[in-house]
Design an enzyme around this catalytic site. Sequence first.
Site, short mmCIF file in Angstrom:
data_model
loop_
_atom_site.label_atom_id
_atom_site.label_comp_id
_atom_site.label_asym_id
_atom_site.label_seq_id
_atom_site.Cartn_x
_atom_site.Cartn_y
_atom_site.Cartn_z
N CYS A 1 -20.01 -18.89 -21.71
CA CYS A 1 -21.37 -18.42 -21.95
C CYS A 1 -21.46 -16.90 -21.83
CB CYS A 1 -22.33 -19.04 -20.94
SG CYS A 1 -22.44 -20.84 -21.03
N ARG B 1 -24.15 -26.28 -26.47
CA ARG B 1 -24.33 -25.02 -27.19
C ARG B 1 -25.00 -25.31 -28.54
NH1 ARG B 1 -21.33 -21.81 -23.98
NH2 ARG B 1 -19.64 -22.88 -22.89
#
Length: 238
Positions: free
Chosen positions: A55, A138
């Site tokens: 991330c 995601r």
Amino acid sequence: MENIQEQEVFTMPRIGDKAPEFTATTTHGEINFPADYKGEWVILFSHPADFTPVCTSEFMTFAHLEEKFNKANCKLVGLSIDGLYSHIAWLRTIKDKIKFNGMKNIEVKFPLIEDISMNVAKKYGMIQPGESKTQAVRAVFFIDPIGTVRAVIYYPLSLGRNFDEIYRALIAMQTSDKFNVATPADWEPGNDVIISPAGSCGVAAERMSGTDELECEDWFFCTKKLDKDVVLNEILKK
């Protein structure tokens, strides 16, 4: 009760749906989505958790490319189910300490949504129980200037996103809208574009007889040139 909860988790917007509305606290104050972004494209994307390496690499890349997306009339909005103070601490750490892929001192200037309740994540189907019951996958939602979902991409927790493809998809959809064409596989600005298949025998025969503008392999597969500068001058803000 279990069946109701399971149905809620798997609900997600489809291409062509209106983007689900929500009000949320972010690192840049409260937003009303998508109303605050009327007239602009938006990429709404989720990530599993703050202070995680994949991330971090993605947020640095998005922040590095933010101006490029803005020139294409597109705003970025991130989301995770962490709290606001965690978001702030993580983004400060990114700026002060993290180097990745030649990038450093990266400041994330786009809003990051606090979603501890998972309200937004559930509305957008970002929670995938087969992957994780407590983290958002995601997800990437492309939302157009009138608030319609135009494309959706999902990645597992372990896979970082391809940002070249995200940008390419954005430009391709805007090109389709502005020039009334379709874009073929691996299309980039400057490549030939596809014309919709002929809607009648007469049009099909006319196309196959040859024109200066079109190049037809068969009646249903015709392309034409579309200059890169024409595309980018129309789409990008100068």
